[in-house]
Write a protein that holds these residues in place. Structure first.
Motif, PDB file in Angstrom:
ATOM      1  N   GLN A   1      -5.448  -5.299   0.678  1.00 17.23           N
ATOM      2  CA  GLN A   1      -4.679  -4.735  -0.436  1.00 17.23           C
ATOM      3  C   GLN A   1      -5.306  -5.075  -1.793  1.00 17.23           C
ATOM      4  OE1 GLN A   1      -0.601  -5.973   0.142  1.00 17.23           O
ATOM      5  NE2 GLN A   1      -0.663  -5.087   2.186  1.00 17.23           N
TER       6      GLN A   1
ATOM      7  N   VAL B   1       0.809  -1.223   0.000  1.00 19.82           N
ATOM      8  CA  VAL B   1       0.000   0.000   0.000  1.00 19.82           C
ATOM      9  C   VAL B   1       0.840   1.270   0.000  1.00 19.82           C
ATOM     10  CG1 VAL B   1      -2.385   0.200   0.786  1.00 19.82           C
ATOM     11  CG2 VAL B   1      -0.750  -1.058   2.185  1.00 19.82           C
TER      12      VAL B   1
ATOM     13  N   THR C   1      -7.704  -2.324  -2.296  1.00 17.23           N
ATOM     14  CA  THR C   1      -7.062  -1.062  -2.678  1.00 17.23           C
ATOM     15  C   THR C   1      -6.681  -1.062  -4.152  1.00 17.23           C
ATOM     16  OG1 THR C   1      -6.099  -1.007  -0.478  1.00 17.23           O
ATOM     17  CG2 THR C   1      -5.194   0.533  -2.075  1.00 17.23           C
TER      18      THR C   1
ATOM     19  N   GLU D   1      -8.742   1.486   4.892  1.00 17.99           N
ATOM     20  CA  GLU D   1      -9.479   0.261   4.591  1.00 17.99           C
ATOM     21  C   GLU D   1     -10.583  -0.001   5.614  1.00 17.99           C
ATOM     22  OE1 GLU D   1      -9.332  -1.255   1.980  1.00 17.99           O
ATOM     23  OE2 GLU D   1      -7.478  -0.425   1.168  1.00 17.99           O
TER      24      GLU D   1
ATOM     25  N   VAL E   1      -5.736   5.564   1.244  1.00 18.93           N
ATOM     26  CA  VAL E   1      -7.010   4.869   1.390  1.00 18.93           C
ATOM     27  C   VAL E   1      -7.093   4.235   2.779  1.00 18.93           C
ATOM     28  CG1 VAL E   1      -8.509   3.093   0.437  1.00 18.93           C
ATOM     29  CG2 VAL E   1      -6.952   4.343  -1.053  1.00 18.93           C
TER      30      VAL E   1
ATOM     31  N   THR F   1       1.302   3.254  -3.281  1.00 20.73           N
ATOM     32  CA  THR F   1       0.077   3.589  -3.996  1.00 20.73           C
ATOM     33  C   THR F   1       0.343   4.373  -5.283  1.00 20.73           C
ATOM     34  OG1 THR F   1      -1.152   3.546  -1.986  1.00 20.73           O
ATOM     35  CG2 THR F   1      -2.154   4.716  -3.768  1.00 20.73           C
TER      36      THR F   1
END
Ligand code: GDP
Length: 415
Positions: A117, A88, A120, A413, A411, A91
């Motif tokens: 993940q 992550v 994402t 989660e 982001v 990104t």
């Protein structure tokens, strides 16, 4: 000797493999490189010798993907595997790699299912409407549940899975898959073989009802996504395998559904059908709309470049890497025109001229020097001085800036 790469673009696949850490991305990629290594070829010439080296290397130390773009060949198709960082923290890097690939395979752990993940990266891929297939891996593990994983694709990813295979047997007894397109069984009972590694059998009698039910679901899902299939389906007509495959491809390219396959990469079960599906269902560079960029002086002025060698050259530097033998390498996706070793291009972002040094196509076990490469290809370039990740390289007399990416906020989660 440097070679010209002139490949039928219809037969090129630029793909990424995405997964939550530990789902089996590395293992799946290694198996892909293993199988494609067996049929390794340069241009149109099959290289028998390379196959031998490959097998020896494989046995000695396994094959690991070390490059930001690794080219391999499967059944006359060139597959460029673009490394998509799974973590992550990367990104921004994930976003950038998603821009240069045309399609992706999402690998799932058959026990854990859809993990944070995966969510994402899936969301990021949604942003670019990247056509995706799913591979439910690790079906040999205790507690693996293919159907639970498919349900999670609906609930957590909000996707439309198109189940193409059903597992035969479970955990240690995972034996093969029912192929719902061809209504047959593919089994792996014995050793890994070098050619087609599976046996084709009748669907086991004990699974006949389940197979019929899932075939119906498969047809319904496909019909929902594709008018041609819907029409025939409502008429109650039979489909040929070719018709179904063409429809799966159309619907996948339109990002309306995601074909789902399964297996265990670790035990070499399911990887060859996955490769076949990459070739059949994921897009070529020609299936992708022309890339949009803008004028160097006027951001409002949109310029579209088509994936054709006849257009002026434009390419995106998407990764800078240090190669132990070659030094600094800049990985470039060529979007239009031709990139030629020794030519001068312009970095339209900083206005500097850059001389293209040697150009390489990277394979898992060797690199290949290339004189020139056309639209749709991904190569590593030596000798660039002032080009950073995300910069556009282009024809000095036809300038364009390709990248206008926006990075999302981190982001958070929600499981
Ligand atoms: P990545 O983090 O997604 O790249 O995952 P890896 O490919 O490194 O796999 C993580 C671990 O799971 C490794 O120990 C693999 O050997 C193992 N693994 C990968 N595929 C399978 C599989 O199909 N079955 C089982 N049992 N283990 C697997």
């Amino acid at each position: 000797m440097a070679v010209d790469i002139t490949t039928d673009l219809n037969k090129v696949r630029n793909i990424g493999i995405m997964a939550h850490i530990d789902a089996g991305k590395t293992t799946t990629t290694e198996r892909i490189l293993f199988y494609t290594g067996i049929t390794y070829k340069i241009g149109e010439v099959h290289e028998g010798a390379a196959t031998m080296d490959w097998m020896e290397q494989e046995q000695e130390r396994g094959i690991t993907i070390t490059s930001a773009a690794t080219t391999c060949w499967w059944k006359d198709h060139q597959i460029n595997i673009i490394d998509t960082p799974g973590h992550v923290d990367f990104t921004a890097e994930v976003e950038r790699s998603l821009r240069v690939l045309d399609g992706a395979v999402a690998v799932f752990d058959g026990v854990a299912g859809v993990e944070p993940q995966t969510m994402t990266v899936w969301r990021q891929a949604n942003k670019y409407s990247v056509p995706r297939m799913c591979f439910v891996n690790k079906l040999d593990r205790t507690g693996a549940d293919f159907f639970r994983c498919v349900d999670m694709m609906v609930d957590r990813l909000n996707s439309t899975p198109l189940v193409l295979q059903l597992p035969i047997g479970a955990e240690a007894d995972f034996l093969g898959v029912v192929d719902l397109v061809g209504m047959r069984a593919l089994t792996w009972r014995g050793e890994t073989k070098m050619g087609e590694d599976y046996d084709v059998e009748e669907i086991p009698a004990a699974m006949a009802d389940q197979a019929a039910e899932w075939r119906e679901r498969f047809l319904e899902t496909l019909a929902e996504a594709d008018d041609e299939v819907m029409e025939k389906y409502l008429e109650g007509e039979e489909f040929t395998v070719e018709e179904l495959e063409a429809a799966i491809r159309r619907a996948t390219l339109a990002d309306k559904l995601n074909p789902v396959l399964c297996g265990t990469a670790f035990k070499n079960k399911g990887v060859q059908p996955l490769l076949d599906a990459v070739v059949k269902y994921l897009p070529s560079p020609l299936d992708i709309d022309g890339i949009q960029g803008h004028d160097v002086k006027d951001e409002e002025k949109v310029i579209v470049r088509q994936p054709s060698d006849d257009e002026p050259f434009s390419g995106l530097a998407y990764k800078i890497a240090a190669d132990p033998h070659l030094g600094k390498l800049t990985y470039v996706r060529v979007y239009s025109g031709k990139l030629e070793a020794g030519s001068t291009v312009v970095n339209s972002v900083n206005g500097r001229k850059e001389r293209i040094g040697k150009v390489y196509q990277m394979h898992a076990n060797k690199r290949e020097e290339i004189a020139s490469v056309g639209a749709g290809q991904i190569v590593a370039v030596m000798g660039l001085k002032d080009t950073k990740t995300g910069h556009t390289l282009c024809d000095p007399s036809n300038q364009v800036i390709l990248e206008s990416m926006t990075f999302p906020a981190p982001v958070i989660e929600v499981a």
